[in-house]
Scaffold this active site. Structure first.
Site, PDB file in Angstrom:
ATOM      1  N   ARG A  23       1.884 -10.114  -2.346  1.00  0.00           N
ATOM      2  CA  ARG A  23       2.451  -8.947  -3.025  1.00  0.00           C
ATOM      3  C   ARG A  23       3.331  -8.113  -2.108  1.00  0.00           C
ATOM      4  NH1 ARG A  23      -2.625  -4.787  -3.944  1.00  0.00           N
ATOM      5  NH2 ARG A  23      -2.859  -4.117  -1.801  1.00  0.00           N
ATOM      6  N   CYS A  52      -8.242  -0.230 -12.523  1.00  0.00           N
ATOM      7  CA  CYS A  52      -7.681   0.792 -11.634  1.00  0.00           C
ATOM      8  C   CYS A  52      -6.453   0.295 -10.897  1.00  0.00           C
ATOM      9  CB  CYS A  52      -8.735   1.282 -10.634  1.00  0.00           C
ATOM     10  SG  CYS A  52      -9.377  -0.004  -9.558  1.00  0.00           S
ATOM     11  N   HIS A  63       0.823  -1.207   0.000  1.00  0.00           N
ATOM     12  CA  HIS A  63       0.000   0.000   0.000  1.00  0.00           C
ATOM     13  C   HIS A  63       0.860   1.262   0.000  1.00  0.00           C
ATOM     14  CE1 HIS A  63      -3.859   1.902   0.263  1.00  0.00           C
ATOM     15  NE2 HIS A  63      -3.484   2.631   1.285  1.00  0.00           N
ATOM     16  N   GLU A 111     -11.302  -8.397  -8.330  1.00  0.00           N
ATOM     17  CA  GLU A 111      -9.933  -8.567  -7.830  1.00  0.00           C
ATOM     18  C   GLU A 111      -9.684  -9.935  -7.206  1.00  0.00           C
ATOM     19  OE1 GLU A 111      -9.211  -5.492  -4.941  1.00  0.00           O
ATOM     20  OE2 GLU A 111     -11.297  -5.477  -4.288  1.00  0.00           O
ATOM     21  N   ASN A 167      -3.891  -5.349  -8.991  1.00  0.00           N
ATOM     22  CA  ASN A 167      -2.880  -5.675  -7.977  1.00  0.00           C
ATOM     23  C   ASN A 167      -3.265  -6.932  -7.203  1.00  0.00           C
ATOM     24  OD1 ASN A 167      -1.835  -3.237  -8.814  1.00  0.00           O
ATOM     25  ND2 ASN A 167      -2.625  -2.101  -7.066  1.00  0.00           N
ATOM     26  N   ASP A 168      -4.466  -6.912  -6.615  1.00  0.00           N
ATOM     27  CA  ASP A 168      -4.909  -8.081  -5.857  1.00  0.00           C
ATOM     28  C   ASP A 168      -5.229  -9.258  -6.771  1.00  0.00           C
ATOM     29  OD1 ASP A 168      -4.709  -7.601  -3.116  1.00  0.00           O
ATOM     30  OD2 ASP A 168      -6.479  -6.330  -3.113  1.00  0.00           O
TER      31      ASP A 168
END
Length: 761
Positions: A634, A671, A359, A600, A623-624
């Site tokens: 990650r 996104c 994050h 996700e 990302n996820d």
């Protein structure tokens, strides 16, 4: 042997320097395995393997004997990268005799590589006069010792490179993971949680007498605290339990404990660092004790250490002056740490923990701050106030850089600034291919500082507003009115363009200090919508704040994170409609916003059609999705190379989501960080994504690539990429295409590319 193994590792961890650690290793391994020789060879700067410690060979040969990777039995172990177990070493064709060691007496040989991050750091060797092949138990023990100690040795080597402060400090390089592109040159500012004994930065004191007096004042303050606690709890504790407070006071009055700290302060070390070193050494000593009662006292030492450290740090923190071009360095940087530093002083970030999709790295990219994550070998407590270069393109950190290195990165920085200036010309131009295909470019935001940057870069809307950021920066849940004001600022800033607000997404790597979620596997646990559906009081307050903020603007879109089933979507929509109806009854003039789903998790990919039928839009959180499809954490730097956004499975999943959404007449965006990669943006456009949402820093680069691209050419590239069997070949295909199209400068400055080529050569 498990107890022996644990004991050796603990002793090595307690060693003050690399040589002490190596001496402990050879001595203890020789004793436990009952062999006549144990030696350690380590790789030096030239790539040779030097005898660094021995118990059994001639000690004068230490530091004198060195071998290339193709030389002798030690070199053979290096090239094989696996153990070598010989009954008669001299008969092996790779045997090489070194007279200065006196090893001709020893016949049997067992050598195992010391491997760290796929690099052979050295070789651990045991030898015996008796001709025998070491048994499987011996080999397994030595392999286990090597694996346990590899990280310790790597860290000790790195610490050694930074041990000297001042003029004698030498340039050192540490490898991590590229977190946010760019180059930063500045001074290191070590950030650590309050009273973290292992995170105290190494600092010198300016006035020894003043530092000693300050240390004694802090000890006196803690004594008073402990006496007050004892008095307050006297009626509620037994005599035995009250003895704990007496023990604490005795430790504080212990002349040896305070004396050790005082001696280090007299050598010019800061009180906080001296105290942490002494406490950690005592803690390790107690931990190694065989008596269980005494072992438990380690916890008391640690607790007392933190109490004193909090006093030592508090006043220093108040007086702390941040340098210009501060580079924040810490074991695990957080959003709240970012908030402590004015943006105009913040140049770069380095985190020992985490990866490019942590994050904090995502926030850094949004703010345009060069960042390196996962620099696991960086002895971060040693570099306070040191000159540092952060290379966010290749994930490297340089300490005490020389003039040549500094000049190289100053050239890269200047080229970056020139590129930014050149791209300003297309800010107000549409994101449209040469053959007329239009793609919407939106931004991901979370801080008010993102707004100005986003609008300056030509953003057409917000594809992801991270509502958790205001929650992370507070010590309690923000009230409904506080949230309304924050959301209103975002909606007004971008009106009439749409703003997509993701409902509270905590858990995983986003922990609220006042709402702890303790799980063994947080990414597969209670996070995202699962939390807020279980706490409708939190969810409803947030949704009401969003709806109130949208009054008169009507540019709000609500997005739901971590949806894995239709039931979750329906439950969330029901709560949103309830909040909407209640506000209508209260007289608010609002319109029902669009409600969308973040795709996700794999389940959402395979139910994309059903989710699209029940939503106003879909948005892929790449990302996820990458994390879950590839089963790779990650945030774990150990598996950062396995996190591959261009893995064929990821690309096929992305295509499947677009196809399913468009079949239902629903628009789909992405996104995740993938959208901000210029090469990936070409593929996503070819797949049919309607909107790409990214950090503001990358938006001009993506627009530049798309404006110079034909849709037909992009589709041909996609067709070719989809035939590739692995991420490496996909990456190579994209690199070739970007190079042929003249887009290389948008990926990294030319001076950076040429410099990395020079390094490889």
């Amino acid at each position: 042997m498990l107890n022996d193994l644990r004991s050796i590792v603990q002793e090595v961890n307690a060693a003050r320097d690399l040589q002490s650690a190596l001496n402990i290793i050879v001595g203890r391994v020789k004793s436990v395995m009952q062999v006549q020789v144990c030696s350690t060879y380590l790789r030096d700067g030239s790539g040779k393997y030097v005898l660094m410690a021995t118990d059994g060979l001639h000690t004068e040969s230490v530091g004198q004997v060195s071998l290339s990777a193709d030389e002798g039995l030690v070199g053979y172990v290096v090239t094989r990268e696996e153990p070598l177990n010989l009954e008669r070493a001299m008969s092996h064709p790779k045997y090489q005799y070194f007279a200065e060691t006196g090893e001709e007496r020893f016949s049997s040989f067992l050598g195992v590589p010391i491997v760290h991050h796929r690099q052979v750091l050295g070789v651990l060797v045991v030898q015996q006069v008796e001709q025998r092949r070491f048994d499987e138990g011996d080999e397994a023990f030595l392999v286990t010792i090597s694996a346990q100690l590899s990280g310790v040795i790597a860290h000790a080597e790195a610490t050694g490179a930074l041990r000297e402060i001042g003029a004698s400090a030498r340039e050192a390089s540490f490898t991590g993971v590229a977190g946010s592109p760019g180059v930063a040159i500045g001074k290191a500012v070590v950030m650590s949680p309050a009273a973290d004994l292992r995170g105290v930065p190494y600092q010198l004191c300016e006035d020894v007498d003043e530092e000693l007096a300050f240390f004694n004042e802090c000890l006196a303050a803690v004594r008073q605290d402990i006496k007050r606690m004892g008095q307050r709890l006297r009626d509620r504790l037994s005599r035995q339990e009250q003895a704990l407070f007496d023990a604490y006071l005795a430790m504080l009055d212990d002349a040896s404990l305070g004396g050790e700290v005082a001696e280090r302060i007299k050598k010019g070390i800061s009180a906080a660092y001296a105290w942490s070193e002494v406490i950690l050494e005592h803690e390790r000593n107690f931990t190694r004790m065989e008596d269980s009662y005494l072992r438990e006292r380690a916890a008391d030492i640690r607790d007392l250490g933190r109490r004193v450290l909090s006093y030592l740090q508090e006043s220093k923190q108040k007086a702390r002056k941040l340098p210009d071009n501060a580079i924040l360095v810490g074991e695990e940087l957080t959003a709240s740490m970012l908030g402590e530093v004015p943006r105009d002083k913040l140049a770069g970030l380095v985190s020992v923990m985490g990866s490019s999709n942590s994050h904090i790295a995502i926030l850094a990219r949004a703010m345009g701050i060069p960042t390196v994550m996962g620099a696991v070998d960086l002895p971060f407590t040693q570099i306070e106030g040191r000159d540092v270069i952060v290379d966010g393109y290749r994930g490297r950190v340089y300490t005490d850089p020389g003039q040549n290195l500094r000049h190289h990165f100053e050239d890269i920085y200047r080229e970056e600034q020139e590129l930014v200036k050149d791209l300003e010309a297309i800010k107000d131009m549409p994101c449209e291919t040469r053959d007329g295909h239009r793609v919407s470019l939106w931004v991901n935001t979370g801080l008010m500082s993102d707004v100005v940057r986003s609008l300056e870069r030509g953003a057409e809307g917000v594809g992801l507003y991270r509502t958790e950021i205001p929650f992370l920066l507070r010590d309690r849940f923000p009230s409904e009115e506080e949230q309304r004001k924050i959301y209103r600022e975002q909606l007004e800033a971008f009106a009439p363009q749409p703003v997509t607000m993701r409902t509270l997404d905590v858990g995983g790597d986003k922990a609220l200090p006042y709402f702890p979620i303790n799980e063994q596997n947080p990414f597969l646990g209670w996070r995202g919508l699962r939390v807020t559906l279980d706490h409708p009081e939190i969810f409803l307050v947030q949704v009401r704040a969003m709806l109130k903020a949208s009054e008169g603007l009507d540019n709000l879109r609500i997005m739901l994170p971590m949806i894995a089933s239709i039931n979750e979507l329906e439950a969330a929509k029901k709560l949103i409609h309830r909040a909407f109806d209640e506000l209508l009854e209260d007289g608010f003039n609002i319109k029902m916003p669009q409600i969308g789903v973040m795709v996700e998790v794999p389940a959402a990919v395979y139910q994309a059609r059903e989710l699209a039928q029940r939503s106003d839009f879909l948005s892929v959180g790449s990302n996820d999705l990458t994390q879950y499809l590839l089963a790779v954490d990650r945030n774990n730097p150990q598996v950062a190379d396995v996190y591959q956004p261009f893995h064929p499975a990821i690309l096929r999943a992305l295509q499947e989501v677009v196809d399913a959404a468009h079949e239902c007449g629903v628009k789909v965006s992405i996104c995740g960080e993938l959208a901000g990669d210029p090469a990936a943006a070409v593929l996503l456009m070819a797949m049919g994504y309607d909107t790409l949402s990214m950090n503001a820093t990358n938006l001009p680069k993506v627009k530049s690539v798309i404006r110079d691209m034909n849709l037909d050419l992009a589709k041909k590239l996609l067709t070719e990429v989809m035939t590739k069997p692995d991420a490496q070949s996909v990456n190579q295909c994209l690199e070739d295409a970007m190079s042929d199209g003249g887009f290389t400068r948008l990926l990294a400055p030319k001076s950076a590319t040429s410099y990395y080529t020079d390094l490889l050569n």
